[in-house]
Design an enzyme around this catalytic site. Sequence first.
Site, short mmCIF file in Angstrom:
data_model
loop_
_atom_site.label_atom_id
_atom_site.label_comp_id
_atom_site.label_asym_id
_atom_site.label_seq_id
_atom_site.Cartn_x
_atom_site.Cartn_y
_atom_site.Cartn_z
N GLY A 345 -4.09 20.89 -8.89
CA GLY A 345 -3.76 20.82 -10.32
C GLY A 345 -2.29 21.12 -10.58
O GLY A 345 -1.41 20.65 -9.84
N GLU A 369 9.84 2.45 10.24
CA GLU A 369 9.33 1.91 11.51
C GLU A 369 8.29 0.81 11.26
O GLU A 369 7.33 0.65 12.03
CB GLU A 369 8.83 3.03 12.42
CG GLU A 369 9.96 4.01 12.72
CD GLU A 369 9.81 4.83 13.96
OE1 GLU A 369 9.09 4.40 14.87
OE2 GLU A 369 10.44 5.90 14.02
N GLY A 370 8.52 0.06 10.20
CA GLY A 370 7.64 -1.05 9.84
C GLY A 370 6.70 -0.66 8.72
O GLY A 370 5.89 0.25 8.88
N1 CAA Z 1 7.01 -5.88 22.30
C1 CAA Z 1 7.70 -6.79 23.05
N2 CAA Z 1 8.10 -7.98 22.55
C2 CAA Z 1 7.80 -8.27 21.26
C3 CAA Z 1 7.09 -7.37 20.45
C4 CAA Z 1 6.68 -6.14 21.01
N3 CAA Z 1 6.00 -5.24 20.29
N4 CAA Z 1 6.95 -7.93 19.22
C5 CAA Z 1 7.54 -9.14 19.27
N5 CAA Z 1 8.04 -9.34 20.52
C6 CAA Z 1 8.74 -10.53 20.99
C7 CAA Z 1 7.89 -11.78 20.78
O1 CAA Z 1 6.98 -11.97 21.84
C8 CAA Z 1 8.93 -12.86 20.69
O2 CAA Z 1 9.31 -13.20 22.01
P1 CAA Z 1 9.62 -14.79 22.42
O3 CAA Z 1 10.90 -15.12 21.71
O4 CAA Z 1 9.76 -14.75 23.89
O5 CAA Z 1 8.45 -15.58 21.92
C9 CAA Z 1 10.11 -12.16 20.02
O6 CAA Z 1 9.91 -10.75 20.22
C10 CAA Z 1 10.20 -12.43 18.54
O7 CAA Z 1 8.97 -12.04 17.96
P2 CAA Z 1 8.44 -12.65 16.59
O8 CAA Z 1 8.58 -14.13 16.60
O9 CAA Z 1 7.09 -12.08 16.34
O10 CAA Z 1 9.53 -12.06 15.57
P3 CAA Z 1 9.59 -12.09 14.00
O11 CAA Z 1 10.99 -12.38 13.61
O12 CAA Z 1 8.48 -12.91 13.44
O13 CAA Z 1 9.38 -10.54 13.62
C11 CAA Z 1 8.15 -8.54 13.08
C12 CAA Z 1 8.28 -9.81 13.95
C13 CAA Z 1 6.87 -7.90 13.54
C14 CAA Z 1 8.08 -8.83 11.61
C15 CAA Z 1 9.35 -7.63 13.37
O14 CAA Z 1 10.54 -8.15 12.83
C16 CAA Z 1 9.14 -6.21 12.82
O15 CAA Z 1 8.48 -5.39 13.46
N6 CAA Z 1 9.75 -5.91 11.66
C17 CAA Z 1 9.79 -4.51 11.16
C18 CAA Z 1 11.02 -3.85 11.69
C19 CAA Z 1 10.92 -2.37 11.64
O16 CAA Z 1 9.92 -1.77 11.99
N7 CAA Z 1 12.03 -1.74 11.27
C20 CAA Z 1 12.14 -0.31 11.26
C21 CAA Z 1 13.43 0.11 11.89
S1 CAA Z 1 13.56 1.75 12.51
C22 CAA Z 1 13.40 2.77 11.18
O17 CAA Z 1 12.50 2.66 10.45
C23 CAA Z 1 14.41 3.82 10.86
C24 CAA Z 1 14.38 5.05 11.58
O18 CAA Z 1 15.42 5.50 12.01
C25 CAA Z 1 13.14 5.87 11.73
#
Ligand code: CAA
Length: 387
Positions: A345, A369-370
Amino acid sequence: MDFSLTEEQQMIQAAARDFARSQIAPVAAELDARGEFPSETIAQMGELGLMGIEVPEEYGGAGMDPLCYALALLEIAAADASHATIMSVNNTLYCHGIMKYGTEAQKQAFVTPIASGQAIGAYALTEPQSGSDASNMRTRAVLSDDGAHYVINGKKSWITSGPVAKYVMVFAMTDPEQGARGISAFLIDAEADGFLRGKTEPKLGIRASATCEIEFENYRCPAENRLGEEGQGFKIAMGVLDAGRIGIAAQATGIARAAYEASVEYARERQAFGRPIGGFQMIQAKIADMRTRLEAATQLTLSAAWHKQKSREGGGRYTLQASMAKLFASEAAMYVTHQALQIHGGMGYSKELPVERYFRDAKITEIYEGTSEIQRMVISRLETGLR
Ligand code: CAA
């Protein structure tokens, strides 16, 4: 199926809990109010081995497993989410990435001082125009004609520990035409010329952790400080985030546990209409739902850490488990802290109790981190194969 913890896991859990309760909890509210980086307690955490839990001892770490890391981080977060944020970036976004992809020389130079707690590490992926769409970056790294160094220019934003970091893992475009496959990773000395720190962000929560923009102006990074191959940077960034997201799940679970425990105590003590409020069905329902979500968040987090251990032993990714744990635990933390505030409350709304801080701190776990939206996208893509 055996859910019991090993002796080592119980030991680090107890050590982190003791330290969190005796050293962090008493100063957390004051640090939050002042938005002050907790240099003293973070240094002590370094001495206890909490800043590089999974890093082998020869590189300054504690040489423990991913469950030890998740258990310890949860305990620190239950006392203060800001300390947990700093701990998680050091352990996973920074150290884990170099241990997985770095050369021997890079591990010695860039991991040892950070894992041993003598200095702080940071991870720089996000830019002002690109958060969720992480590969859409403008920071450029151009190799010099003699191949000796890269010249880096660009701006990164929302860098946790940016104001205090000694070393930073930075992602930059080396071949813009290749998109995500044209990104490379670099290990940066933040004390060298061309590295500039911007203003510290005034945040809603995790206020004692320091966050800022950083800028590169013709920063010269020696070629030997590139992490992994040219063009491998985006995969490194994503792989590192898989580990990081388990840490955020543990952080969220720790915040939720603190809010839940405070609520149970308050529900027992606070009297209304002649009896403890915990005797009313509407409070009982809240306690039951909070406890159930807390338990589910804990199990998903520990399960993701277990999958990470399996991946360390046998290879393969644990992206799905990390994203599910992060998604569920962060939303559970938001739910539990919201209910905790309601149970308390007016006192929940007051800065005299830590409940309002838990509520403010929980929110970031759904964003950094996403975001939850990105976790849902990752999970769905992995399950359906569709994008
Ligand atoms: N592990 C290894 N490889 C990976 C992967 C993973 N988890 N995820 C994707 N990949 C690879 C894919 O296999 C692909 O490889 P190929 O080119 O050989 O095919 C390549 O990476 C590109 O992948 P996508 O086509 O899936 O990429 P996308 O542009 O569609 O993006 C996304 C995917 C999931 C949206 C990604 O951009 C994402 O996670 N975005 C969020 C970013 C994020 O979390 N930012 C936070 C930053 S840190 C923070 O928060 C601050 C801090 O200091 C705490």
